[in-house]
Design an enzyme around this catalytic site. Structure first.
Site: not given
Ligand code: PLP
Length: 377
Positions: A197, A233, A320, A69-70, A147, A195, A175
């Protein structure tokens, strides 16, 4: 352990694990190779792309695989602001750092960046959004669901409100994916991140939906993979797992959401009656799995640590950011004082949560709170 931190990450689904194992064992080829080993891997990536696209109502070619996601958020924000003549970005104060930090970076580079305030439930004001969407704006980025609190944003309405200004609309759906039905066409967005995970897939995979015809600048440069938007890749086993996780999320979404919402509502009702001074953050329009609860006068981190010692995993906010001591920027943006924001704990439930977990979770929270009261008297 009672796991109530599904918004941080989710356990790998056994069917996802099986699909990944097969990819690891059988298809080690490079999807860009023309020989049959490469083409076998290519077929797996193509199948995953279709599964991922199907979760959000997109076409397979509109999916760009990323590391998560990031990276998808960064590609949307930095990629849109770099490729357009327009330089402005509009976003909200409650976005994840994966959106806010690239916006802050752009601001330092001289881009006009507007960070919109939210109301006490964390919802952005559509009139303020419309006013901010001027002709120089390249991108409006508004998350589908928060989140920390689960609060839903009016993304479809926002996309309609800013249409006239011609900006691209991005939504961080990390989310929301797997918890709410998502259709990129009904939402009217050009870009959408999610994302693996967070939906019982492996870490290290995610995607950005990039609508046909939308031009973005890549963050990395190299080969021609992912329409040159994300060269390198492909991580085939993770992409295969992500694809399977999306397929499972799509087929189970409605039943899972209904079941989890009922468990979550029961949890909230129990806590509000059994623990004095509790209230719910984020209003009534929230994700079905998330409870962000304020415990007036108590320290959310102390509750989290007590619960961990009792065998229950919760958090005070984004995983994070949990290493720093600052309170959730989301709760602060909703108008809470530092002390109020520090008194909150996020409980997030999911596919494996049971009725018994909820009853036990309630008792453990009551005990954790009593321990803190006891320590004070
Ligand atoms: N955006 C939101 C709303 C999230 O909750 C998160 C992760 O908690 C992210 C982005 C980042 O995703 P990733 O952990 O896959 O980098």
């Amino acid at each position: 352990m009672i796991y109530a931190d599904y918004n941080a990450t989710t356990p790998l689904d056994p069917e996802v694990r099986a699909a990944m194992n097969e990819a690891l064992d059988v298809s080690f080829g490079n999807p860009s190779s023309i020989h049959s080993a490469g083409q076998a891997a290519r077929r797996l990536v193509d199948r995953a792309r279709a599964q991922v696209a199907s979760l959000i109502g997109a076409a397979p070619d509109e999916i760009v695989f990323t590391s998560g996601g990031t990276e998808a958020d960064n590609l949307a924000v930095l990629g849109a602001a770099a490729s357009a003549e327009r330089k402005g970005v509009v976003t909200s104060a409650v976005e994840h750092k994966a959106v806010l930090d690239p916006c802050a970076y752009l601001h330092k580079q001289g881009h006009p960046v507007t960070v919109l305030p939210v109301d006490r439930h964390g919802r952005v004001d559509l009139a303020a959004l419309e006013a901010a969407a001027r002709a120089d704006v390249a991108l409006v980025s508004l998350m589908l669901a928060n989140n920390d609190t689960g609060t839903l944003q009016p993304v479809a309405e926002a996309a309609r409100a800013v249409k006239a200004c011609g900006a691209l609309v991005h939504s961080d759906a990390v989310q929301a994916a797997g918890k709410l039905p998502i259709d990129v066409n009904k939402l009217g967005v050009s870009l959408l991140s999610f994302s693996s995970h967070k939906i019982h897939g492996p870490k290290g995979a995610g995607a950005l939906f990039v609508r046909y015809g939308v031009r973005l600048a890549p963050l990395v440069h190299g080969g021609r993979q992912e329409r040159t938007l994300r060269p390198g890749t492909e991580n085939v086993p993770a992409i295969v797992g992500f694809g399977k996780a999306c397929e499972l999320a799509r087929t189970r979404l409605e039943a899972d959401a209904r079941r989890v919402a009922a468990l979550r509502d029961h949890f909230e009702a129990q806590l509000l009656t059994r623990v004095a001074g509790t209230s719910i953050n984020g209003g009534s329009n929230r994700l079905p799995n998330t409870s962000n609860i304020a415990f007036a006068g108590l320290d959310g981190e102390a509750i989290t640590i007590n619960l961990d010692m009792m065998g229950m995993a919760v958090s005070t906010g984004a995983a994070c950011s949990s290493a720093d001591k600052t309170p959730s920027h989301v709760l602060v943006a909703m108008g809470q004082s530092t002390a109020e924001a520090r008194s909150s704990v996020r409980f997030s439930f999911g596919r494996d949560t049971t009725d018994e977990d909820i009853d036990q979770a309630t008792s453990l929270v009551v005990q954790a709170v009593n321990l803190l009261h006891g320590a004070r008297s």
